[in-house]
Scaffold this motif. Structure first.
Motif, PDB file in Angstrom:
ATOM      1  N   THR A  26       0.845  -1.194   0.000  1.00  0.00           N
ATOM      2  CA  THR A  26       0.000   0.000   0.000  1.00  0.00           C
ATOM      3  C   THR A  26       0.882   1.247   0.000  1.00  0.00           C
ATOM      4  N   VAL A  27       0.266   2.382  -0.313  1.00  0.00           N
ATOM      5  CA  VAL A  27       0.951   3.674  -0.327  1.00  0.00           C
ATOM      6  C   VAL A  27       0.038   4.687   0.338  1.00  0.00           C
ATOM      7  N   ASN A  28       0.640   5.602   1.085  1.00  0.00           N
ATOM      8  CA  ASN A  28      -0.100   6.679   1.723  1.00  0.00           C
ATOM      9  C   ASN A  28      -0.876   7.464   0.669  1.00  0.00           C
ATOM     10  N   ARG A  29      -2.126   7.741   0.948  1.00  0.00           N
ATOM     11  CA  ARG A  29      -3.021   8.434   0.001  1.00  0.00           C
ATOM     12  C   ARG A  29      -2.472   9.797  -0.428  1.00  0.00           C
ATOM     13  N   ARG A  30      -1.871  10.546   0.516  1.00  0.00           N
ATOM     14  CA  ARG A  30      -1.305  11.859   0.179  1.00  0.00           C
ATOM     15  C   ARG A  30      -0.172  11.731  -0.836  1.00  0.00           C
ATOM     16  N   LYS A  31       0.631  10.666  -0.716  1.00  0.00           N
ATOM     17  CA  LYS A  31       1.737  10.458  -1.659  1.00  0.00           C
ATOM     18  C   LYS A  31       1.206  10.147  -3.057  1.00  0.00           C
ATOM     19  N   ILE A  32       0.126   9.379  -3.119  1.00  0.00           N
ATOM     20  CA  ILE A  32      -0.517   9.070  -4.410  1.00  0.00           C
ATOM     21  C   ILE A  32      -1.007  10.361  -5.055  1.00  0.00           C
ATOM     22  N   LYS A  33      -1.728  11.138  -4.290  1.00  0.00           N
ATOM     23  CA  LYS A  33      -2.305  12.385  -4.793  1.00  0.00           C
ATOM     24  C   LYS A  33      -1.203  13.364  -5.213  1.00  0.00           C
ATOM     25  N   ARG A  34      -0.126  13.452  -4.451  1.00  0.00           N
ATOM     26  CA  ARG A  34       0.978  14.369  -4.762  1.00  0.00           C
ATOM     27  C   ARG A  34       1.603  14.037  -6.122  1.00  0.00           C
ATOM     28  N   LEU A  35       1.883  12.742  -6.361  1.00  0.00           N
ATOM     29  CA  LEU A  35       2.472  12.361  -7.647  1.00  0.00           C
ATOM     30  C   LEU A  35       1.465  12.563  -8.782  1.00  0.00           C
ATOM     31  N   ALA A  36       0.222  12.194  -8.552  1.00  0.00           N
ATOM     32  CA  ALA A  36      -0.795  12.367  -9.591  1.00  0.00           C
ATOM     33  C   ALA A  36      -0.934  13.844  -9.977  1.00  0.00           C
ATOM     34  N   ASN A  37      -0.947  14.733  -8.995  1.00  0.00           N
ATOM     35  CA  ASN A  37      -1.024  16.171  -9.287  1.00  0.00           C
ATOM     36  C   ASN A  37       0.196  16.643 -10.077  1.00  0.00           C
ATOM     37  N   LYS A  38       1.359  16.130  -9.716  1.00  0.00           N
ATOM     38  CA  LYS A  38       2.599  16.479 -10.419  1.00  0.00           C
ATOM     39  C   LYS A  38       2.520  16.063 -11.893  1.00  0.00           C
ATOM     40  N   ILE A  39       2.015  14.856 -12.141  1.00  0.00           N
ATOM     41  CA  ILE A  39       1.887  14.355 -13.510  1.00  0.00           C
ATOM     42  C   ILE A  39       0.844  15.164 -14.284  1.00  0.00           C
ATOM     43  N   ALA A  40      -0.281  15.475 -13.642  1.00  0.00           N
ATOM     44  CA  ALA A  40      -1.336  16.251 -14.303  1.00  0.00           C
ATOM     45  C   ALA A  40      -0.812  17.641 -14.697  1.00  0.00           C
ATOM     46  N   ARG A  41      -0.078  18.289 -13.800  1.00  0.00           N
ATOM     47  CA  ARG A  41       0.495  19.609 -14.113  1.00  0.00           C
ATOM     48  C   ARG A  41       1.502  19.498 -15.264  1.00  0.00           C
ATOM     49  N   PHE A  42       2.335  18.460 -15.222  1.00  0.00           N
ATOM     50  CA  PHE A  42       3.341  18.239 -16.263  1.00  0.00           C
ATOM     51  C   PHE A  42       2.661  18.056 -17.621  1.00  0.00           C
ATOM     52  N   ALA A  43       1.624  17.223 -17.659  1.00  0.00           N
ATOM     53  CA  ALA A  43       0.903  16.961 -18.913  1.00  0.00           C
ATOM     54  C   ALA A  43       0.241  18.234 -19.440  1.00  0.00           C
ATOM     55  N   ARG A  44      -0.352  18.993 -18.547  1.00  0.00           N
ATOM     56  CA  ARG A  44      -1.013  20.241 -18.958  1.00  0.00           C
ATOM     57  C   ARG A  44       0.029  21.245 -19.486  1.00  0.00           C
ATOM     58  N   TYR A  45       1.122  21.431 -18.760  1.00  0.00           N
ATOM     59  CA  TYR A  45       2.157  22.390 -19.147  1.00  0.00           C
ATOM     60  C   TYR A  45       2.781  22.034 -20.500  1.00  0.00           C
ATOM     61  N   HIS A  46       3.021  20.736 -20.730  1.00  0.00           N
ATOM     62  CA  HIS A  46       3.665  20.288 -21.975  1.00  0.00           C
ATOM     63  C   HIS A  46       2.670  19.905 -23.068  1.00  0.00           C
ATOM     64  N   LYS A  47       1.370  20.129 -22.788  1.00  0.00           N
ATOM     65  CA  LYS A  47       0.303  19.832 -23.757  1.00  0.00           C
ATOM     66  C   LYS A  47       0.371  18.378 -24.243  1.00  0.00           C
ATOM     67  N   LEU A  48       0.498  17.465 -23.281  1.00  0.00           N
ATOM     68  CA  LEU A  48       0.580  16.034 -23.579  1.00  0.00           C
ATOM     69  C   LEU A  48      -0.800  15.401 -23.469  1.00  0.00           C
ATOM     70  N   PRO A  49      -1.013  14.295 -24.171  1.00  0.00           N
ATOM     71  CA  PRO A  49      -2.299  13.599 -24.066  1.00  0.00           C
ATOM     72  C   PRO A  49      -2.577  13.190 -22.618  1.00  0.00           C
ATOM     73  N   LYS A  50      -3.851  13.282 -22.237  1.00  0.00           N
ATOM     74  CA  LYS A  50      -4.239  12.892 -20.876  1.00  0.00           C
ATOM     75  C   LYS A  50      -4.477  11.380 -20.836  1.00  0.00           C
ATOM     76  N   VAL A  51      -3.381  10.651 -21.033  1.00  0.00           N
ATOM     77  CA  VAL A  51      -3.405   9.186 -21.043  1.00  0.00           C
ATOM     78  C   VAL A  51      -2.247   8.724 -20.172  1.00  0.00           C
ATOM     79  N   ILE A  52      -2.523   7.833 -19.250  1.00  0.00           N
ATOM     80  CA  ILE A  52      -1.497   7.331 -18.337  1.00  0.00           C
ATOM     81  C   ILE A  52      -1.444   5.809 -18.422  1.00  0.00           C
ATOM     82  N   TRP A  53      -0.234   5.267 -18.391  1.00  0.00           N
ATOM     83  CA  TRP A  53      -0.006   3.826 -18.381  1.00  0.00           C
ATOM     84  C   TRP A  53       0.533   3.445 -17.013  1.00  0.00           C
ATOM     85  N   VAL A  54      -0.030   2.400 -16.405  1.00  0.00           N
ATOM     86  CA  VAL A  54       0.385   1.974 -15.067  1.00  0.00           C
ATOM     87  C   VAL A  54       0.435   0.460 -14.982  1.00  0.00           C
TER      88      VAL A  54
END
Length: 187
Positions: A26-54
């Protein structure tokens, strides 16, 4: 050519001093949200497709699920999982027989973990995923956002750099940090 934006998952709970491959921690929920927000900002800033592979392991998949709840398309693919250490997976390193660890180091590329996979098999799985984007159609060559695992990211980096499966543990790179980004060009 495909650009891969690879983030290592957040630090999981209870991983210290343990052999962790496909153990689903398991992972702390705040850590999940922090990375997800970082990725969302990165995708928005670089105009990347909103598609994630996990990978399907919680430490990766939960980031993808958080992003999916915010409009991303989330692909879960078992080929993105960390190496399987088989019967060693989840054990404390001190509980693994030293002779077995020595045998692994002596045949680093081909050592067969009981109920797991060798490094050579692992590289084949990583290559298979990377090859799935070889074709020239736009969806195959568009940039990919990925939340992965340290070993997987290391293997993908070595493959992208045309390096062979390492036969000596000294040739394995230092682990990428939690939440760290690595950018790879795959041709």
């Amino acid at each position: 050519m495909t650009t891969l934006y690879l983030w290592r998952h957040p630090k999981p709970n209870a991983a210290k001093y343990r052999c962790i491959g496909q153990t689903d921690l398991t992972v702390n929920r705040r850590k999940i949200k922090r990375l997800a927000n970082k990725i969302a900002r990165f995708a928005r800033y670089h105009k990347l497709p909103k598609v994630i592979w996990v990978s399907p392991l919680l430490r990766s998949r939960l980031v993808g699920e958080w992003l999916a709840a915010r409009g991303f398309i989330c692909h879960v693919d078992s080929r993105l999982m960390e190496i399987s250490f088989g019967n060693w997976d989840g054990k404390h390193w001190d509980d693994i027989d030293k002779a077995q660890i020595d045998a692994w180091c002596a045949d680093f590329a081909n050592f067969a973990f009981d109920n797991g996979e060798s490094l050579t098999e692992f590289f084949t799985r990583v290559k298979d995923w990377l090859a799935s984007f070889d074709e020239k159609s736009p969806e195959k060559t568009s940039p990919k956002l990925i939340v992965g695992h340290s070993g997987w990211i290391t293997a993908a980096t070595m493959i992208a750099n045309h390096q062979a499966v390492p036969t000596d543990p000294a040739n394995w790179s230092k682990a990428i940090g939690y939440n760290e980004l690595r950018v790879l060009e795959i041709s």
